[in-house]
Design a protein around this motif. Structure first.
Motif, mmCIF file in Angstrom:
data_model
loop_
_atom_site.group_PDB
_atom_site.id
_atom_site.type_symbol
_atom_site.label_atom_id
_atom_site.label_comp_id
_atom_site.label_asym_id
_atom_site.label_seq_id
_atom_site.Cartn_x
_atom_site.Cartn_y
_atom_site.Cartn_z
ATOM 1 N N ARG A 284 -2.603 -6.545 -4.923
ATOM 2 C CA ARG A 284 -1.438 -5.965 -4.235
ATOM 3 C C ARG A 284 -0.151 -6.232 -5.010
ATOM 4 O O ARG A 284 0.749 -5.383 -5.055
ATOM 5 C CB ARG A 284 -1.331 -6.514 -2.807
ATOM 6 C CG ARG A 284 -2.354 -5.924 -1.828
ATOM 7 C CD ARG A 284 -1.885 -5.991 -0.363
ATOM 8 N NE ARG A 284 -1.602 -7.345 0.086
ATOM 9 C CZ ARG A 284 -2.508 -8.204 0.558
ATOM 10 N NH1 ARG A 284 -3.779 -7.838 0.648
ATOM 11 N NH2 ARG A 284 -2.157 -9.407 0.951
ATOM 12 N N SER A 285 -0.063 -7.420 -5.623
ATOM 13 C CA SER A 285 1.143 -7.720 -6.402
ATOM 14 C C SER A 285 1.239 -6.822 -7.636
ATOM 15 O O SER A 285 2.320 -6.358 -7.994
ATOM 16 C CB SER A 285 1.160 -9.193 -6.811
ATOM 17 O OG SER A 285 1.442 -10.015 -5.703
ATOM 18 N N ILE A 286 0.113 -6.591 -8.288
ATOM 19 C CA ILE A 286 0.126 -5.674 -9.436
ATOM 20 C C ILE A 286 0.658 -4.308 -9.004
ATOM 21 O O ILE A 286 1.498 -3.704 -9.677
ATOM 22 C CB ILE A 286 -1.289 -5.533 -10.042
ATOM 23 C CG1 ILE A 286 -1.670 -6.802 -10.803
ATOM 24 C CG2 ILE A 286 -1.374 -4.312 -10.968
ATOM 25 C CD1 ILE A 286 -3.106 -6.807 -11.339
ATOM 26 N N ALA A 287 0.176 -3.837 -7.869
ATOM 27 C CA ALA A 287 0.629 -2.523 -7.383
ATOM 28 C C ALA A 287 2.145 -2.517 -7.153
ATOM 29 O O ALA A 287 2.832 -1.542 -7.495
ATOM 30 C CB ALA A 287 -0.116 -2.158 -6.098
ATOM 31 N N MET A 288 2.681 -3.621 -6.600
ATOM 32 C CA MET A 288 4.129 -3.692 -6.362
ATOM 33 C C MET A 288 4.907 -3.622 -7.669
ATOM 34 O O MET A 288 5.883 -2.875 -7.790
ATOM 35 C CB MET A 288 4.486 -5.019 -5.666
ATOM 36 C CG MET A 288 4.229 -5.058 -4.185
ATOM 37 S SD MET A 288 4.883 -6.583 -3.443
ATOM 38 C CE MET A 288 3.626 -7.768 -3.926
ATOM 39 N N TYR A 289 4.515 -4.453 -8.643
ATOM 40 C CA TYR A 289 5.262 -4.483 -9.902
ATOM 41 C C TYR A 289 5.134 -3.152 -10.649
ATOM 42 O O TYR A 289 6.070 -2.697 -11.306
ATOM 43 C CB TYR A 289 4.802 -5.659 -10.782
ATOM 44 C CG TYR A 289 5.403 -6.973 -10.327
ATOM 45 C CD1 TYR A 289 6.598 -7.440 -10.872
ATOM 46 C CD2 TYR A 289 4.811 -7.725 -9.321
ATOM 47 C CE1 TYR A 289 7.175 -8.626 -10.438
ATOM 48 C CE2 TYR A 289 5.376 -8.922 -8.878
ATOM 49 C CZ TYR A 289 6.554 -9.362 -9.442
ATOM 50 O OH TYR A 289 7.125 -10.529 -9.002
ATOM 51 N N ARG A 290 3.960 -2.523 -10.530
ATOM 52 C CA ARG A 290 3.741 -1.243 -11.221
ATOM 53 C C ARG A 290 4.478 -0.110 -10.508
ATOM 54 O O ARG A 290 5.232 0.645 -11.129
ATOM 55 C CB ARG A 290 2.234 -0.970 -11.260
ATOM 56 C CG ARG A 290 1.827 0.279 -12.019
ATOM 57 C CD ARG A 290 0.345 0.552 -11.797
ATOM 58 N NE ARG A 290 0.075 0.757 -10.371
ATOM 59 C CZ ARG A 290 -1.044 0.409 -9.732
ATOM 60 N NH1 ARG A 290 -2.031 -0.150 -10.395
ATOM 61 N NH2 ARG A 290 -1.180 0.616 -8.434
ATOM 62 N N ASP A 291 4.282 -0.010 -9.199
ATOM 63 C CA ASP A 291 4.781 1.165 -8.486
ATOM 64 C C ASP A 291 6.261 1.068 -8.131
ATOM 65 O O ASP A 291 6.961 2.086 -8.104
ATOM 66 C CB ASP A 291 3.958 1.390 -7.211
ATOM 67 C CG ASP A 291 2.476 1.607 -7.528
ATOM 68 O OD1 ASP A 291 2.161 1.936 -8.692
ATOM 69 O OD2 ASP A 291 1.644 1.432 -6.617
ATOM 70 N N LEU A 292 6.748 -0.148 -7.846
ATOM 71 C CA LEU A 292 8.158 -0.277 -7.458
ATOM 72 C C LEU A 292 9.062 -0.565 -8.651
ATOM 73 O O LEU A 292 10.160 -0.035 -8.748
ATOM 74 C CB LEU A 292 8.334 -1.388 -6.418
ATOM 75 C CG LEU A 292 7.857 -1.081 -4.992
ATOM 76 C CD1 LEU A 292 8.079 -2.296 -4.090
ATOM 77 C CD2 LEU A 292 8.600 0.129 -4.419
ATOM 78 N N LEU A 293 8.613 -1.420 -9.574
ATOM 79 C CA LEU A 293 9.499 -1.832 -10.673
ATOM 80 C C LEU A 293 9.175 -1.141 -11.992
ATOM 81 O O LEU A 293 9.926 -1.258 -12.947
ATOM 82 C CB LEU A 293 9.422 -3.351 -10.871
ATOM 83 C CG LEU A 293 10.080 -4.219 -9.793
ATOM 84 C CD1 LEU A 293 9.936 -5.685 -10.155
ATOM 85 C CD2 LEU A 293 11.564 -3.868 -9.627
ATOM 86 N N GLY A 294 8.044 -0.452 -12.044
ATOM 87 C CA GLY A 294 7.731 0.266 -13.268
ATOM 88 C C GLY A 294 7.124 -0.594 -14.364
ATOM 89 O O GLY A 294 7.284 -0.301 -15.558
ATOM 90 N N ALA A 295 6.428 -1.664 -13.990
ATOM 91 C CA ALA A 295 5.728 -2.467 -15.005
ATOM 92 C C ALA A 295 4.620 -1.620 -15.625
ATOM 93 O O ALA A 295 3.913 -0.896 -14.926
ATOM 94 C CB ALA A 295 5.130 -3.721 -14.366
#
Lengths: 140, 140
Positions: A18-29
């Protein structure tokens, strides 16, 4: 000892996925490593790159995990530690101990393959500090 | 939005002076800025350089300071936020809001002279995230 690079910011999470999804989808990691287990340390970790450093996501490996207690107090997760690089871990430990700091245990091999230690947060204004002997061959 | 540099790690402290002494005497920090007041934000801050990023020490400016509550819960201080750079703060805010994140207030001028906003920790796994429009002319 001279203050080295901030190798990473350690972030505890109940779910690396879930954290990966947050950093990828919200912050553009975009540079996100594969999660891997460190059973000897009781954690599963994943490194997310920023242009100058990394975020280390940390999930408990089992109930005996050293971060299980942190997540009990902070169920959503949160900032867990900061990791600075040092040239020589044994020299850093000796230096800190000579100055009265409480180094937690002996140096052990960390997530980047070089020795690490943690220093008690009481010695750093409530911040849990990890020291890591500078990784080589990582390209940064 | 693309995840940018980690501009700094924000560390709350009851005493910037004592924290400076810790980073200097225990960790060997050598590049330590002069502390300065940001009364509009209710904080006094000081930046300590590592080779790749900065630690921002944050002390309450007065009792109404937004970090006074944090220090009440964590009297010794501790990790408060992480700040990532973005190319365009207005675009980042619009993007986050479109994805359902809770941006705290309007962008305002931050400690490095460019607009910043904070995003609610509930959207980032308990981590308070600051976004800062990339400072120019800082040499890093």
């Amino acid at each position: 000892m001279t203050l080295g690079r901030l190798n990473h910011v350690g972030v505890a999470t109940p779910s690396i996925e879930r954290s990966i999804a947050m950093y990828r989808d919200l912050l553009g990691a975009t540079v996100i490593g594969a999660p891997f287990d460190l059973p000897a340390q009781g954690v599963r970790v994943c490194f997310i790159d920023t242009p100058n450093t990394q975020v280390e996501l940390i999930e408990p490996y089992d109930d005996a995990s050293p971060i299980a207690g942190y997540l009990k107090k902070n169920p959503a997760g949160g900032q867990h530690h900061v990791c600075f690089e040092v040239a020589d871990i044994d020299a850093a430990v000796a230096d800190l101990q000579a100055k009265g700091a409480t180094v937690l245990g002996e140096p052990r091999i960390g997530a980047h393959g070089t020795p690490i230690v943690f220093v008690h947060p009481k010695d750093f204004g409530g911040v849990l500090v990890e020291l890591m002997e500078t990784p080589t061959g990582e390209g940064h």
